[in-house]
Design a protein around this motif. Structure first.
Motif, short mmCIF file in Angstrom:
data_model
loop_
_atom_site.label_atom_id
_atom_site.label_comp_id
_atom_site.label_asym_id
_atom_site.label_seq_id
_atom_site.Cartn_x
_atom_site.Cartn_y
_atom_site.Cartn_z
N ASP A 152 0.84 -1.19 0.00
CA ASP A 152 0.00 0.00 0.00
C ASP A 152 0.88 1.26 0.00
OD1 ASP A 152 -2.15 1.70 0.17
OD2 ASP A 152 -2.55 1.34 2.30
N ALA A 153 1.90 1.27 0.84
CA ALA A 153 2.78 2.43 0.93
C ALA A 153 3.53 2.65 -0.38
CB ALA A 153 3.76 2.25 2.08
N LEU B 100 3.36 5.88 -2.83
CA LEU B 100 4.58 6.63 -3.15
C LEU B 100 4.75 6.73 -4.66
CD1 LEU B 100 7.15 8.05 -2.17
CD2 LEU B 100 8.29 5.81 -2.18
N ALA B 101 4.37 5.69 -5.40
CA ALA B 101 4.47 5.74 -6.86
C ALA B 101 3.57 6.83 -7.43
CB ALA B 101 4.09 4.38 -7.44
N LEU B 102 2.43 7.06 -6.79
CA LEU B 102 1.51 8.11 -7.25
C LEU B 102 1.97 9.49 -6.81
CD1 LEU B 102 -1.91 6.35 -6.50
CD2 LEU B 102 -0.87 6.73 -8.75
N ASN B 103 2.73 9.54 -5.72
CA ASN B 103 3.21 10.83 -5.19
C ASN B 103 4.68 10.70 -4.79
OD1 ASN B 103 3.43 13.38 -4.17
ND2 ASN B 103 2.21 12.99 -2.31
N SER C 183 7.05 12.60 -4.41
CA SER C 183 7.65 13.64 -3.57
C SER C 183 7.29 13.49 -2.09
CB SER C 183 7.21 15.02 -4.06
OG SER C 183 5.80 15.17 -3.97
N ASP C 184 6.53 12.47 -1.74
CA ASP C 184 6.11 12.28 -0.35
C ASP C 184 7.28 11.67 0.44
OD1 ASP C 184 4.97 11.49 2.10
OD2 ASP C 184 3.01 11.20 1.18
N LEU C 185 8.03 12.50 1.11
CA LEU C 185 9.21 12.04 1.85
C LEU C 185 8.85 11.18 3.05
CD1 LEU C 185 11.45 15.26 1.76
CD2 LEU C 185 11.55 13.23 0.30
N SER C 186 7.67 11.40 3.62
CA SER C 186 7.25 10.60 4.78
C SER C 186 7.07 9.14 4.39
CB SER C 186 5.95 11.16 5.37
OG SER C 186 6.15 12.46 5.88
N LEU C 187 6.41 8.91 3.25
CA LEU C 187 6.24 7.54 2.77
C LEU C 187 7.58 6.92 2.40
CD1 LEU C 187 3.04 7.81 0.52
CD2 LEU C 187 3.31 6.37 2.55
N GLU C 188 8.42 7.69 1.74
CA GLU C 188 9.73 7.19 1.34
C GLU C 188 10.56 6.79 2.56
OE1 GLU C 188 13.62 8.59 -1.31
OE2 GLU C 188 11.88 9.92 -1.09
N THR C 189 10.52 7.61 3.61
CA THR C 189 11.26 7.32 4.83
C THR C 189 10.72 6.07 5.51
OG1 THR C 189 11.76 9.65 5.20
CG2 THR C 189 11.91 8.19 7.11
N PHE C 190 9.39 5.95 5.59
CA PHE C 190 8.79 4.77 6.22
C PHE C 190 9.18 3.50 5.49
CE2 PHE C 190 5.16 1.78 5.78
CZ PHE C 190 5.32 1.13 6.99
N ILE C 191 9.09 3.50 4.18
CA ILE C 191 9.42 2.29 3.41
C ILE C 191 10.89 1.92 3.62
CG2 ILE C 191 9.67 1.37 1.07
CD1 ILE C 191 7.23 3.11 0.29
N ALA C 192 11.77 2.91 3.58
CA ALA C 192 13.20 2.63 3.75
C ALA C 192 13.49 2.06 5.14
CB ALA C 192 14.00 3.92 3.52
N GLU C 193 12.86 2.62 6.16
CA GLU C 193 13.10 2.14 7.53
C GLU C 193 12.50 0.75 7.75
OE1 GLU C 193 11.78 5.11 10.27
OE2 GLU C 193 13.47 6.47 9.83
#
Length: 390
Positions: free
Chosen positions: A113-114, A118-121, A123-133
């Motif tokens: 889901d995340a 993120l693929a749709l947006n 630039s969403d750094l919050s999603l990018e950070t969550f996925i990486a962590e």
């Protein structure tokens, strides 16, 4: 009574429980002994097929413990979710994500889901950070194999399935696990591993699966080494890193800069058809189509469609395939539909198939020992020494 395992095959009358305790009923004891004998014979037929294919899922690692403390090492999906759920980055994006996967504590669906959002947006750094962590937690928790890990079952498993006659094809172990259990067990048990990285090489090259190990002695012909197997890691490995468009193996305590893993998500099917995973998937499909192939599926729940589909196709089309499917949940009410179908085939008289309700450790104990003199070798020697008949 303590149950060891349960088995269903063409040689049993429905599901047959096997227990550790002595049975007061002689008839029931005789039935159980007959079932165990038939199971061992079937496992021997599978292990001595011209081609032997193993698919090891997460259940093959869940029994690994620390040899000193006795504590379990391998993470479950539940324990991974608990770690991810406590991330501060998860708290920031939780409101953006679908509620059902979160309520079900389904890490794979939450990450899917995340990633979709993120693929749709982008630039969403919050999603990018969550996925990486979240992915970092998966890598860290799956890097548990160490010198104090108890891998006795894995070592014994290799001795039973990978030390075969050199007249047969090399055993191919395909695994969805990221950990280094099979590599470490192979080193301890003195096995050579062909894993796509050449002879101790660093760069992945799929052509290296076509190489082999031979023994050279003075005044003797070259001979294949007996203790060799292929290891193909379908979802990547904790010691792989991306480098210049390829994949390299890192050694020692070095952490990969860019880990090469297919993380739990709906993208598994798509990613499995990119290199280096495409090489493994291709060889998996080819292996299942061999005319005389034995298949051992252990600790795999048939929840990955990209792996379930080739197995089902092989069961439909390859009459030369014999297979055993091993899992503690192999007859649970929540099991995958593929296992329902396999049980139906057995019920209709398909004697190629066996379902075994057991853990990886229990499978290792019931697997037959490697014969002291493999019959194929003995027969070849008799024919060779006997000379031609006049």
């Amino acid at each position: 009574m303590a149950k060891r395992f349960a088995v269903l095959g063409g040689y049993t009358r429905g599901w047959q429980d096997v227990v550790d305790d002595a049975l007061p009923d002689d008839d029931e004891r005789a039935v159980q002994e007959a079932a165990v004998t038939a199971l061992r014979e079937e496992l021997s037929l599978i292990s001595n097929s011209e081609s032997l294919v193993i698919l090891a899922g997460s259940g093959a690692s869940l029994g690994i413990t620390n040899a000193v403390t006795g504590t379990t090492c391998a993470p479950t999906m539940g324990s991974l979710w608990s770690e991810v759920e406590n991330l501060a980055s998860f708290a920031k994006v939780k409101a953006q994500l679908s509620t059902d996967p979160i309520a079900a504590r389904n890490l794979e669906h939450v990450l899917s889901d995340a990633q979709a959002r993120l693929a749709l947006n982008p630039s969403d750094l919050s999603l990018e950070t969550f996925i990486a962590e979240a992915e970092h937690i998966v890598w860290t928790k799956c890097s548990f194999v160490a010198e104090d890990s108890d891998l006795e079952s894995h070592e014994l498993f290799l001795r039973k399935v990978a030390r075969r006659s050199t007249r047969l094809q090399r055993t191919q172990i395909f695994t969805t696990n990221y950990d280094l259990a099979f590599e470490t067990a192979a080193r301890r048990a003195r096995f050579n591993v062909i894993d796509g990285f050449g002879y101790g090489g660093q760069d992945f090259d799929g052509a290296s699966f076509d190489l082999d190990y031979v023994r050279r002695r003075p005044h003797e012909p070259l001979a294949l080494e007996p203790s060799v197997f292929h290891l193909l890691k379908l979802h990547g490995s904790v010691d792989w890193t991306a480098s210049d468009g390829g994949v390299q193996k890192v050694y020692g305590a070095t952490k990969p800069i860019d880990p090469v893993l297919i993380y739990p998500s709906a993208a598994k099917y798509q990613l499995s058809y990119q290199q280096p995973y495409l090489e493994f998937m291709s060889r998996f499909q080819i292996a299942l189509r061999q005319p005389d192939v034995g298949l051992i599926v252990v600790g795999f729940g048939f929840n990955d469609d990209h792996l379930s589909a080739p197995i089902e196709a092989a069961l439909r089309s390859n009459v030369g395939l014999r297979a055993v499917f091993v899992s503690p949940g192999v007859r649970d009410g929540s099991r995958a539909k593929s296992l329902d179908w396999i049980e139906q085939l057995i019920g209709k008289g398909d004697r190629r198939l066996t379902l075994l309700e057991a853990t990886f450790d229990e499978l290792v104990r019931v697997l037959p020992e490697v014969p002291s003199k493999e019959e194929r070798d003995a027969h070849a020697e008799r024919i060779g020494l006997g000379g031609s008949r006049q």
